[in-house]
Design an enzyme around this catalytic site. Structure first.
Site, PDB file in Angstrom:
ATOM      1  N   HIS A 257      15.220 -59.369 -10.322  1.00 33.22           N
ATOM      2  CA  HIS A 257      15.597 -57.897 -10.863  1.00 33.22           C
ATOM      3  C   HIS A 257      16.821 -57.890 -11.456  1.00 33.22           C
ATOM      4  CE1 HIS A 257      15.356 -53.675 -11.346  1.00 33.22           C
ATOM      5  NE2 HIS A 257      14.224 -53.682 -10.944  1.00 33.22           N
ATOM      6  N   ASP A 308       7.283 -55.041  -7.458  1.00 30.92           N
ATOM      7  CA  ASP A 308       5.980 -55.315  -8.297  1.00 30.92           C
ATOM      8  C   ASP A 308       5.172 -56.510  -7.537  1.00 30.92           C
ATOM      9  OD1 ASP A 308       6.154 -53.231 -10.147  1.00 30.92           O
ATOM     10  OD2 ASP A 308       7.759 -54.476 -11.157  1.00 30.92           O
TER      11      ASP A 308
END
Length: 372
Positions: A257, A308
């Site tokens: 991320h 996700d």
């Protein structure tokens, strides 16, 4: 004047809505772990919009308002039926339908604080109805009306599937909605703030945010994770598949991320739900496969899973079509978009950055007959 590519590390505004500090995510100072384990999505909506948790009476009022505003104008339903459902992506349908909603709201351009709060409730409620209605219409079914006795999370699943969900299913979708609700100044949130900083209306701001979320580098990761898992097929294929992808220098979606260095704090909650749901549905391979991929990527690249990655197998286990994953994300994230829109309105200044020019310097104009 120098630029920073992608505005990485640039502080563009001040906000009291959410923070990411030392790899910890908070909403108005409340740790995401506490909210994911203890709060309803309605509580989080109230928190983001008011920077405080609701009392019982305040929460009851918000729940009632959301249920009362879920019904869509008939013209919007008719518009959804008019789409070429064999080709249109749900995110494109959602973007257009939200813009259309503004045409049927008499307060769309009313900018008072009270009017904006009423529009906030309508948008939050109707985003869920749009996604569910689109899903059912393309299956040749009629949209399902929400039930007064169900929570927001339960109604979302009920309107999608036409059946009241089980307790664990409600817990899973509620957790997902809480975890995705806001994430500081991400691309879609920044887009919403830039839009309304011109004093454009809330429908424009949310439509702009959906347009940014539609891009695969922002909101489409979980859909692509499920596509990858489906291609892998079986657990024993997981590591060889990933090895081959890495050798071709291809990106593995759902890993790492931009703003977290030691791991996304949201991922562990959906990892737990993925394990429980895949066992419940008799398809533990999706969870087992995901764990093998995560462990291998972490060992080879030092990248842990982000939120996700496990949301893909959670949504799949809930019977949600894969191309609806990002619209479900939007149903949650609109709570954060609205919070930022309201905050922008309250202390507005037009957002107008500069660009570092890299083109040719001053040139002399040459008449067209002399140009070679």
């Amino acid at each position: 004047m120098s630029s920073t590519k992608g505005l990485e590390g640039v502080v563009a505004t001040q906000s009291a809505i959410s923070s990411i500090i030392d790899d910890q995510l908070t909403y108005a100072g409340y740790r995401i772990d506490d909210l994911a384990e203890n709060s309803s999505f309605e509580e989080v909506i109230y928190l983001l919009w008011n920077q405080k948790l609701p009392t019982e009476s305040e929460l009851k009022v918000l729940k009632t308002q959301l249920r009362e505003e879920m019904a869509l104008p008939e013209a919007v339903i008719a518009h959804l039926r008019s789409y070429d459902l064999s080709t249109v992506h749900p995110m494109a349908a959602l973007r257009t339908a939200v813009s259309l909603l503004g045409l049927y709201d008499s307060e769309a351009d009313e900018m008072s604080e009270d009017a904006n709060k009423r529009k906030a409730v309508r948008l939050q409620a109707r985003m869920a109805t749009i996604v569910a209605a689109f899903s059912r219409i393309r299956e040749g079914k009629d949209p399902v009306q929400p039930k007064d006795n169900l929570s927001f999370a339960a109604n979302l699943l009920y309107m999608l599937n036409g059946e009241e969900p089980k307790g664990i299913e409600i817990e899973a979708i509620n957790k997902a909605l809480v975890l995705h609700a806001d994430h500081e100044l991400n691309a879609s949130t920044f887009t919403a703030r830039v839009c309304v900083a011109t004093l454009s209306d809330m429908y424009s701001g949310v439509t702009a945010a959906i347009s940014a979320l539609k891009g695969p580098l922002h909101g489409g990761a979980n859909e692509r994770v499920m596509k990858m898992l489906t291609e892998i097929g079986e657990e024993e294929n997981a590591v060889p598949y990933i090895q081959e992808r890495l050798e071709r220098k291809e990106k593995i979606m759902g890993m790492g991320h931009r703003v977290y260095r030691n791991g996304d704090p949201r991922a562990k909650h959906l990892k737990k739900m993925s394990k429980e749901l895949t066992e419940l549905t008799g398809q533990p391979k999706w969870y087992n496969m995901s764990v093998k991929i995560e462990e291998y990527i972490k060992k080879e690249k030092g990248l842990p899973a982000n939120v996700d990655f496990y949301s893909a197998s959670v949504y799949h286990s809930l019977g949600i079509d894969h191309d609806l994953f990002t619209p479900i994300f939007a149903v949650s994230r609109v709570s954060g978009w609205i919070a930022h829109i309201l905050e922008q309105y309250a202390n507005n200044r037009l957002i107008r950055p500069r660009a570092e020019y890299t083109g040719p310097q001053t040139q002399d104009y040459i008449s067209i007959e002399k140009r070679s």
